[in-house]
Scaffold this motif. Structure first.
Motif, PDB file in Angstrom:
ATOM      1  N   GLU A 199      57.229  55.296  51.032  1.00  0.00           N
ATOM      2  CA  GLU A 199      56.680  55.040  52.358  1.00  0.00           C
ATOM      3  C   GLU A 199      55.984  53.691  52.385  1.00  0.00           C
ATOM      4  O   GLU A 199      55.571  53.165  51.349  1.00  0.00           O
ATOM      5  CB  GLU A 199      55.718  56.156  52.777  1.00  0.00           C
ATOM      6  CG  GLU A 199      54.668  56.521  51.744  1.00  0.00           C
ATOM      7  CD  GLU A 199      53.881  57.769  52.131  1.00  0.00           C
ATOM      8  OE1 GLU A 199      53.344  57.812  53.258  1.00  0.00           O
ATOM      9  OE2 GLU A 199      53.810  58.688  51.301  1.00  0.00           O
ATOM     10  N   PRO A 200      55.882  53.067  53.580  1.00  0.00           N
ATOM     11  CA  PRO A 200      55.267  51.734  53.673  1.00  0.00           C
ATOM     12  C   PRO A 200      53.776  51.774  53.372  1.00  0.00           C
ATOM     13  O   PRO A 200      53.138  52.820  53.437  1.00  0.00           O
ATOM     14  CB  PRO A 200      55.531  51.336  55.127  1.00  0.00           C
ATOM     15  CG  PRO A 200      55.687  52.637  55.855  1.00  0.00           C
ATOM     16  CD  PRO A 200      56.353  53.564  54.884  1.00  0.00           C
ATOM     17  N   LEU A 201      53.247  50.612  53.059  1.00  0.00           N
ATOM     18  CA  LEU A 201      51.829  50.507  52.746  1.00  0.00           C
ATOM     19  C   LEU A 201      50.999  50.754  54.001  1.00  0.00           C
ATOM     20  O   LEU A 201      51.207  50.115  55.028  1.00  0.00           O
ATOM     21  CB  LEU A 201      51.537  49.099  52.204  1.00  0.00           C
ATOM     22  CG  LEU A 201      50.183  48.859  51.555  1.00  0.00           C
ATOM     23  CD1 LEU A 201      50.055  49.676  50.271  1.00  0.00           C
ATOM     24  CD2 LEU A 201      50.017  47.369  51.251  1.00  0.00           C
ATOM     25  N   LYS A 213      47.738  50.651  56.593  1.00  0.00           N
ATOM     26  CA  LYS A 213      46.816  49.577  56.930  1.00  0.00           C
ATOM     27  C   LYS A 213      45.478  49.735  56.216  1.00  0.00           C
ATOM     28  O   LYS A 213      44.815  48.746  55.897  1.00  0.00           O
ATOM     29  CB  LYS A 213      46.591  49.528  58.446  1.00  0.00           C
ATOM     30  CG  LYS A 213      47.816  49.094  59.238  1.00  0.00           C
ATOM     31  CD  LYS A 213      47.507  49.010  60.725  1.00  0.00           C
ATOM     32  CE  LYS A 213      48.717  48.547  61.508  1.00  0.00           C
ATOM     33  NZ  LYS A 213      48.433  48.466  62.977  1.00  0.00           N
ATOM     34  N   LEU A 225      54.032  54.611  47.349  1.00  0.00           N
ATOM     35  CA  LEU A 225      54.655  53.341  47.735  1.00  0.00           C
ATOM     36  C   LEU A 225      56.159  53.329  47.510  1.00  0.00           C
ATOM     37  O   LEU A 225      56.872  52.524  48.099  1.00  0.00           O
ATOM     38  CB  LEU A 225      54.012  52.193  46.960  1.00  0.00           C
ATOM     39  CG  LEU A 225      52.653  51.694  47.476  1.00  0.00           C
ATOM     40  CD1 LEU A 225      52.065  50.676  46.514  1.00  0.00           C
ATOM     41  CD2 LEU A 225      52.798  51.104  48.863  1.00  0.00           C
TER      42      LEU A 225
END
Length: 225
Positions: A154-156, A158, A151
């Protein structure tokens, strides 16, 4: 003949009733195996790493040696190290977990990766480290690939599982150690992962964790002797 077979609705009703009975009577015991009420309710280091956790379990056992004897066994955990002391065919690629303390596996550092698979394609990160007292490992995994993510960089995703596995050592009167293991996590999509938690992950964690307790007790007893 077909008119005597239970309908789909009836089968679903039976399944729902069984799930309700499990949730009310068995699940609380699965999630607090071996603990006292105080241990199950107590806060431990690392709890705040996932403040919005979907589920938490706390399991405990007493080991027949002080924390300084127990700690080296925990410090060398990991695939391609000492193993996990559980069912090695399932979580260590079939390799036997270590039965002795290995000096080169004793070094642990904050943010160090401990392989979760012999291939090294997945790992736990050392999230909290207090030698001879607390070791908290964190795993962040994308679904369905099983690939790790971080995290911080990089983005969370889905679909994911973000979990901690914490080992807390507390001295017991008479020279023993209370080993309290706190596991918690957050996962998405929750409608799917909630079912998987109840039907698979929670019972599997109980089986693997109690096996680890048993094997650690055997190893610690031999070391203490």
């Amino acid at each position: 003949m077909s008119e005597h077979r239970p309908g789909v609705g009836r089968l679903l009703g039976v399944a729902a009733a069984m799930m309700a009975l499990y949730a009310v009577f068995l699940r609380p015991r699965v999630l607090t195996w071996g603990t006292t009420h105080d241990e199950a309710d107590r806060s431990f280091p690392g709890d705040g790493l996932i403040p919005d956790a979907d589920g938490t379990s706390t399991m405990a056992t007493t080991l027949p040696a002080p924390p300084e004897v127990v700690w080296p066994w925990l410090a060398q955990m990991g695939c391609n190290r000492g193993g996990w002391y559980s069912w090695d065919r399932l979580d260590n690629g079939g390799r036997p977990s270590a039965e002795r303390i290995v000096p080169e596996w004793q070094r642990l550092e904050q943010d160090q990766h401990l392989d979760a698979l012999p291939s090294g394609d997945a790992w736990f990160t050392v999230a909290v480290l207090e030698p001879e007292r607390t070791l908290v490992l964190r795993s962040q995994t994308k679904l369905p690939s099983g690939r790790p993510f971080d995290l911080r960089y990089e983005p969370l995703p889905k679909a994911y599982i973000d979990s901690i596995w914490g080992f807390h050592l507390r001295p017991e009167p008479g020279g023993g150690t209370r080993l309290i293991v706190r596991a918690s996590g957050r996962s998405r999509p929750r409608p799917l992962t909630r079912t998987m938690d109840m039907l698979f992950w929670e019972p599997a964690h109980l089986i693997m964790q109690t096996r680890q307790f048993r094997n650690l007790r055997t190893r610690v007893s031999a070391t203490a002797a």
